[in-house]
Motif scaffolding. Structure first.
Motif: not given
Lengths: 114, 114
Positions: A97-102, B35-36, B48-49, B57-60
Motif C-alpha cells: 500500500a505504501t513504500p513503508t510497507d513491511t 532493518w531485518y 525496525l523501520k 527509531v526504536k525496534g524490537i
C-alpha cells in the motif's frame, strides 16, 4: 492473523532437473508477493515480484520463472536447474500500500543443486 | 537508483558490549529504511523501520537506529549484546513506488562471545 508457508523446506536436485517451489499466504487478500534468493555470502537478491494474479515482474534475467495462479499462491519454477541456482529461497508478502510497507517472510527453502 | 551498503560482513562483540551495525544508503528520493534480522535457517523478521516520522527509531529486542540524512546512514545499535542476538542483520531501502520492492544490503553476521 496472516501466515506464509513455503515448501518444501529442503530440496536436493541434480543439474538439469526441473524445479517447483511453492509459497502460499493465509489471512490476507491481494498481497504483493516476492521471491528472493540468498546465496552464500551474497545477501538477498530479489528475483520476482507480483502485485496481482498473473502479474509478474522479473528483476534478474535467468533460467527461473515465476507464476501466480491464485491470489495467495506464488510459484517459482525452472525447466533445467544450474549449479548456480543453489541457495536459500525466500518468499515474502506485503500489502504494497505504501513504500513503508513491511514485508513478511516465509521460512525459506534450502535448494542444493548437485 | 537506490542502494544500501553494510560496512563489515562480520561483527564480533562480547556479551554485554555495545552492538553497532553500519548501514549507508544511496537514494534519489526520500528513503524509507528497514532493518531485518535472520536467525539460522529461518526467514527474515522486521526489527525496525524508518518512515520519516522520527529520526530515532526504536525496534524490537532493544535495538534502535538513527536516520542521519547528512551522513546518509541508518546504523543499528543495541546498548548491551545478548547471546540470543547472534544472527545475520540486513539493512534495506524502499523507494516511492507502490510495489513495495526492497533493496537489501549484503548483510552483517553478528557474533556474540560469552
Amino acid at each position: 492473523s496472516q501466515t506464509i508457508h513455503q515448501w518444501p523446506a529442503t530440496l536436493v536436485q541434480p543439474v538439469g532437473s526441473p524445479l517447483s517451489l511453492e509459497c502460499t499466504v493465509e489471512g490476507t487478500s491481494n498481497p504483493n508477493l516476492y521471491w528472493y534468493r540468498q546465496a552464500a555470502g551474497r545477501g538477498l537478491q530479489l528475483l520476482f515480484y507480483s502485485v496481482g494474479i498473473g502479474q509478474i515482474s522479473s528483476e534478474v534475467p535467468q533460467n527461473l520463472s515465476a507464476s501466480r495462479p491464485q491470489d495467495r499462491q506464488f510459484i517459482l519454477s525452472s525447466k533445467k536447474l544450474l549449479l548456480s541456482d543453489s541457495g536459500f529461497y525466500l518468499c515474502a508478502w506485503g500489502t504494497g500500500a505504501t513504500p513503508t510497507d513491511t514485508q513478511y517472510f516465509g521460512p525459506g527453502t534450502r535448494l542444493t543443486v548437485l | 537508483a537506490q542502494s544500501v551498503t553494510q560496512l563489515g560482513s562480520h561483527v564480533s562483540v562480547s556479551e554485554g558490549a555495545l552492538v553497532l551495525l553500519r548501514c549507508n544508503y544511496s537514494s534519489s528520493v526520500p528513503p524509507y529504511l528497514f532493518w531485518y534480522v535472520q536467525y539460522p535457517n529461518q526467514g527474515l523478521q522486521l526489527l525496525l523501520k524508518y518512515t520519516s516520522a522520527a529520526t530515532l527509531v526504536k525496534g524490537i529486542n532493544g535495538f534502535e537506529a538513527e536516520f542521519k540524512k547528512s551522513e546518509t546512514s541508518f546504523h543499528l545499535t543495541k546498548p548491551s549484546a545478548h547471546m540470543s542476538d547472534a544472527a545475520e542483520y540486513f539493512c534495506a531501502v524502499s523507494g516511492s513506488s507502490n510495489t513495495g520492492k526492497l533493496i537489501f544490503g549484503q548483510g552483517t553476521t553478528l557474533q556474540v562471545k560469552p
